[in-house]
Design an enzyme around this catalytic site. Structure first.
Site, PDB file in Angstrom:
ATOM      1  N   TYR A 226       3.106  -3.484  12.322  1.00 16.44           N
ATOM      2  CA  TYR A 226       2.968  -2.324  11.436  1.00 16.44           C
ATOM      3  C   TYR A 226       2.201  -1.194  12.134  1.00 16.44           C
ATOM      4  O   TYR A 226       1.084  -1.386  12.612  1.00 16.44           O
ATOM      5  CB  TYR A 226       2.218  -2.751  10.173  1.00 16.44           C
ATOM      6  CG  TYR A 226       2.138  -1.685   9.117  1.00 16.44           C
ATOM      7  CD1 TYR A 226       3.248  -1.333   8.361  1.00 16.44           C
ATOM      8  CD2 TYR A 226       0.934  -1.029   8.857  1.00 16.44           C
ATOM      9  CE1 TYR A 226       3.160  -0.349   7.378  1.00 16.44           C
ATOM     10  CE2 TYR A 226       0.840  -0.059   7.875  1.00 16.44           C
ATOM     11  CZ  TYR A 226       1.961   0.280   7.145  1.00 16.44           C
ATOM     12  OH  TYR A 226       1.872   1.252   6.184  1.00 16.44           O
TER      13      TYR A 226
ATOM     14  N   ASP B 174       5.404  -0.438   1.851  1.00 15.51           N
ATOM     15  CA  ASP B 174       4.641  -0.532   3.099  1.00 15.51           C
ATOM     16  C   ASP B 174       3.194  -0.928   2.810  1.00 15.51           C
ATOM     17  O   ASP B 174       2.586  -0.465   1.835  1.00 15.51           O
ATOM     18  CB  ASP B 174       4.671   0.799   3.850  1.00 15.51           C
ATOM     19  CG  ASP B 174       5.990   0.989   4.591  1.00 15.51           C
ATOM     20  OD1 ASP B 174       6.869   0.107   4.470  1.00 15.51           O
ATOM     21  OD2 ASP B 174       6.142   2.016   5.265  1.00 15.51           O
TER      22      ASP B 174
ATOM     23  N   GLU C  72       9.949  -0.318  -0.130  1.00 15.03           N
ATOM     24  CA  GLU C  72       9.805   1.138   0.000  1.00 15.03           C
ATOM     25  C   GLU C  72      11.095   1.810   0.417  1.00 15.03           C
ATOM     26  O   GLU C  72      11.376   2.938   0.041  1.00 15.03           O
ATOM     27  CB  GLU C  72       8.696   1.463   1.008  1.00 15.03           C
ATOM     28  CG  GLU C  72       8.328   2.928   1.045  1.00 15.03           C
ATOM     29  CD  GLU C  72       7.021   3.199   1.774  1.00 15.03           C
ATOM     30  OE1 GLU C  72       6.949   4.213   2.488  1.00 15.03           O
ATOM     31  OE2 GLU C  72       6.071   2.403   1.630  1.00 15.03           O
TER      32      GLU C  72
END
Length: 906
Positions: free
Chosen positions: A327, A105, A9
């Site tokens: 995350y 992501d 990303e």
């Protein structure tokens, strides 16, 4: 030899992947090895395009091409990142690339970014998914061993596309329809709406309406001090017959609604003896659950004032750049059931940090990491687990990053500690048939709170145990030493902060503090944890909301939009619960339980309804709770009525806009304005730059139009103009002696002025504003300032620099100037220097805003200027001359003309 193209990303993630796998050679915009080609996007590279036949090249939007529901969605490159899209397009079309790996992501938006790039490039290669929960090199290598198949990812891809297309359909059609409706009478009044944005706004507007409609009620509480052999304790009167009244939530067991009733209790109990009964029982408090993104944003806003957007940015940096958190864009507060070993590894790393070593070592040594559904539960995890620290030790964190990392790490350690234990004592003291309640809560085992620095049986400054009640012997009679009736008023509900608005969004409009209830509402909120911050920021950037300190306030633009949508009956955009259901269906789609076609059909129907109701609405005004004014029209004497946009005469052309200066009129204010031809000073006006200002409003005759017009009067030139009419103070009450010349001070426009300041020539220059930093200085306070040298402590000043409220006294200086004085702060023994420094900094911040420290700064500036060349000294002198004291700042000394015609509102 064929190769696999990996698309991350962001460039930084691509670099991390290259380092973790190894063997790559760096080229300008990609990496390459024997087996892989590796590059990245820079966020979104393409966007949904407006179909050519619907695009308005010239002129304003109309209903002609609405609704816009294309059979398929074309894509356009985003101009600022088109060069990166060309790179990826070229790499996808390489003949040796026979497979793609989506390394964006691990979530809905990451899936969408990759899918749209692949669609735009017409990629035909098979696709695998790299699912990264942590950015450590070990986690990256492990994730490559467990690549997910394309079929497994299709439900998430469908949900991602549906979210994007639904937002486009509602946003484009809703915004164009509402803009077309509001522009019917000419002009172009952009009125943006959104599938998640607008229901979120309705939550804030409804709260503000409750605040505006709230009527305070007086009530009384009776408190008493009781003396026993061991000391003194306090009790509060309670009604033993009280039952909760759902129709009147302001009623409480301790509240009395008449002074007479409160005074009768005081009279009955004064100096009397009482008997005591008490009950003591142990209770426990478990550690709060691990953080998901929304709870992290709420906590960071409440503790540090971080915006939701800032918290997400910090958490993303800690995950992506520093690799010390997992995350962050997650909606789970649990860990996988097979994660016990990873948790122990993380705790072992934390044991090397002096700040965390005592707690992490204790957890490991006492073997507190065990299977526990409150922590480890696969059923509570969809794609991502809770935010926790990684096995990477933090280095070179900024102060905000360190605060957030510490918050996550302590929450992570605390959940493995045993519950905190308390002894809770409830004491009832009965005097003359009246009962007084006293509660004491004593911590007997700190449990998880030790991680936050709390100790069992902590003591206060006097050395007494916090929460401990003085003991009363069995059968002992206590004496009522002091008993008073305290007059209080009920308060409206508080305005939303980002923390409380995030909670309301999570529960689709319902503030949810209860953890179990929040779990039950999971998936039915407005937006997702990853998008809620952007939604709030969007409302701020569109000027629907304003930040005032930590509070979020709706603007007049927000109220007008809600009136429009309610009047048109577009509940699809005003009911948070309804839009929460849409979000719930997207979450179900991610799990493969709802089809993409089914969801998009419902969105198309919603789009049709929104456009149809705006398009077919033909009445002159929008339905609403509008007023008929008592005061007649100043032009012809007929009746004035409120409508959607204005207060207008029913017979002649007279009308005034409802939102001059982005401030919405109250009906009572319009009545006063029409009756007296003037009102004010009023606060809450906003400049085009969004700055608050105060002004007097006047209705003046426009000779050219033979009608009346609305004007702002800022009051700064009253009495200053050479050709102006002389000011006559006859009949006005003098407030006190002028601190500069001893003459009388009177109220004049937006200021308090010396009577000699309006003479020709001017005999004195004393002037002090009626509004200072959004605090209205009432005449009685000016009387105190002039006669006693100091006002009462006033709490309503608002810093121009930080937008935060502060308390201060206004004081009269020896030179006659008005400045601020701050209350002394109570300092704990031993902490005087630190507290003084902190108080000094806070005071300096406030003074810098209000120029209250002007004399001190000028003296300092003079010393500095003396050491510099003459040219710099002259410049410094010129700059210093522009600075003013609080009195001049407040008096509205600006370059603006005295009066400006108020522009018509949309």
């Amino acid at each position: 030899m064929t190769k696999t193209l990996i698309i991350a990303e962001k460039p930084s993630v691509a670099a991390d992947i290259a380092k973790a796998i190894g063997g790559f050679t760096k080229h300008d915009e990609y990496f390459e090895s024997d087996d892989y080609v590796l590059s990245s996007a820079v966020g979104h590279l393409v966007e949904i395009a407006v179909p050519e036949e619907y695009d308005v090249k010239r002129g304003k939007w109309s209903f002609a091409h609405l609704p816009m529901i294309p059979p398929h969605f074309d894509l356009n490159p985003i101009a600022k990142t088109e060069s990166r899209l060309k790179v990826l397009n070229r790499l996808i079309k390489r003949k040796d690339v026979d497979m793609l790996i989506n390394a964006c992501d691990a979530g809905r938006e990451g899936e969408l970014i990759f899918r749209l790039i692949a669609q735009y490039a017409k990629a035909k290669q098979p696709i695998k998914r790299l699912w990264l929960q942590s950015m450590t090199q070990g986690a990256i290598r492990e994730a490559f061993k467990q690549l997910r198949g394309d079929e497994e990812m299709m439900p998430l891809a469908d949900a991602a596309r549906c979210r994007s297309e639904a937002d486009w359909l509602i946003g484009i059609n809703g915004t164009r329809a509402m803009t077309a409706f509001n522009s019917k009478e000419g002009g172009f009044y952009l009125t943006t709406v959104g599938r998640v944005q607008t229901p979120t706004l309705s939550i804030v507007v409804e709260r503000e309406e409750k605040i505006k409609q709230f009527v305070s009620r007086d009530y009384w509480e009776v408190r008493a001090e009781f003396v026993c052999a061991a000391g003194i304790y306090e009790g509060r009167w309670q009604d033993p017959q009280f039952k909760r009244d759902e129709t009147d939530p302001e009623k409480r067991a301790e509240r009395l609604w008449s002074r007479a009733a409160a005074e009768s209790i005081v009279a009955a109990c004064r100096s009397k003896t009482g008997s005591v009964t008490e009950e003591s029982k142990p209770t426990t408090s478990a550690a709060p659950a691990l953080f998901d993104l929304t709870s992290l944003q709420r906590e960071a806003n409440a503790r540090f004032g971080f915006s939701a957007k800032n918290t997400l940015g910090l958490a993303q940096a800690l995950y992506e750049r520093h690799k010390v958190l997992t995350y962050p864009r997650t909606d789970s507060r649990h860990l996988p059931e097979d994660y016990l070993g990873s948790v122990k590894e993380t705790l072992a790393v934390l044991s090397e940090n002096n700040n965390y070593q005592p707690f992490s070592s204790q957890i490991l040594n006492k073997n507190w990491v065990k299977p526990n559904k409150r922590i480890f539960d696969n059923s509570k995890i969809s794609d991502h687990f809770a935010i926790i620290p990684t096995t990477q030790a933090p280095k070179n964190l900024s102060e905000p990053e360190q605060k957030l990392y510490d918050m996550v790490t302590r929450r992570f350690m605390a959940i493995f500690f045993p519950p905190a234990e308390y002894q809770v004592t409830t004491r009832m003291t009965e005097v003359s048939g009246h009962r007084f309640k006293t509660e004491g809560k004593v911590m007997t085992n700190a449990g998880w709170t030790a991680v936050y620095g709390r100790e069992a049986l902590s003591t206060n400054e006097e050395g007494q145990t916090s929460g401990m009640l003085v003991p009363v012997a069995a059968g002992e009679k206590v004496r009522t030493e002091d008993v008073n009736a305290n007059g209080l008023v009920t308060k409206p509900p508080p305005r939303y902060t980002e923390a409380t608005l995030l909670s309301a969004m999570e529960g689709a409009g319902k503030l949810i503090d209860d953890e179990d209830l929040r779990d039950a509402m999971a998936g039915k909120g407005l937006g997702t944890p990853a998008t809620r911050a952007a939604t709030i920021e969007g409302l701020l950037s569109e000027k629907y909301l304003l930040r005032e300190g930590r509070e979020l306030m709706p603007t007049a633009k927000a109220f007008q939009l809600m009136t429009l949508l309610r009047g048109l009956g577009v509940s699809e955009l005003t009911a948070p619960e309804l839009t929460g259901e849409w979000e719930y269906k997207l979450a179900q789609m991610e799990r493969g339980r709802i089809s993409r076609d089914e969801f998009m059909r419902e969105i198309a129907q919603m789009t049709q309804i929104i456009v149809k109701r705006a398009k077919e609405y033909n009445n002159d005004t929008i339905p609403g709770d509008y007023a008929t004014l008592v005061t007649p029209c100043p032009n012809c004497g007929s009746v004035v009525k409120e409508n959607y946009r204005r207060f207008a005469c029913t017979k002649c052309e007279f009308s005034i806009g409802k939102t001059p200066g982005s401030r919405q009129f109250e009906v009572a204010e319009v009545e006063e304005l029409l009756s007296n031809r003037t009102i004010g000073p009023l606060q809450g006006f906003r400049s085009k730059m969004g700055k608050p200002f105060a002004a007097i409003l006047r209705i003046a005759r426009d000779e050219d139009l033979n009608n009346f017009k609305l004007e702002f009067d800022f009051g700064q030139n009253n009495g200053d103009s050479e050709d102006g009419e002389p000011v006559d103070f006859t009949g006005q009450t003098v407030l006190g002696p002028c601190p500069k010349c001893g003459s009388g001070v009177y109220e004049l426009g937006l200021a308090y002025v010396c009577e000699r300041s309006v003479l020709r020539p001017k005999g004195c220059d004393f002037r002090s504003g009626r509004i200072i930093l959004q605090q209205e200085i009432l005449p009685e306070q000016m009387v105190k300032l002039l006669n006693e040298g100091k006002t009462d402590l006033m709490p309503g000043f608002v810093s121009q620099r930080t937008r935060r409220p502060f308390k201060a006294f206004l004081v009269r200086g020896k030179d006659g100037k008005v400045s601020f004085e701050f209350e002394e702060r109570k300092v704990k023994p031993g902490g005087a220097a630190k507290a003084a420094a902190k108080a000094g900094k806070a005071g300096a911040d406030d003074e810098a805003d209000a120029d209250a420290a002007a004399p001190a700064r000028k003296a300092s500036a003079a010393k500095t200027a003396a050491k510099k060349p003459a040219a710099k000294k002259a410049a410094a002198k010129k700059t210093a001359a522009k600075k003013t004291t609080a009195s001049k700042t407040a008096a509205g000394k600006t370059a603006a003309p005295r009066k400006a015609v108020a522009k018509k509102a949309a």
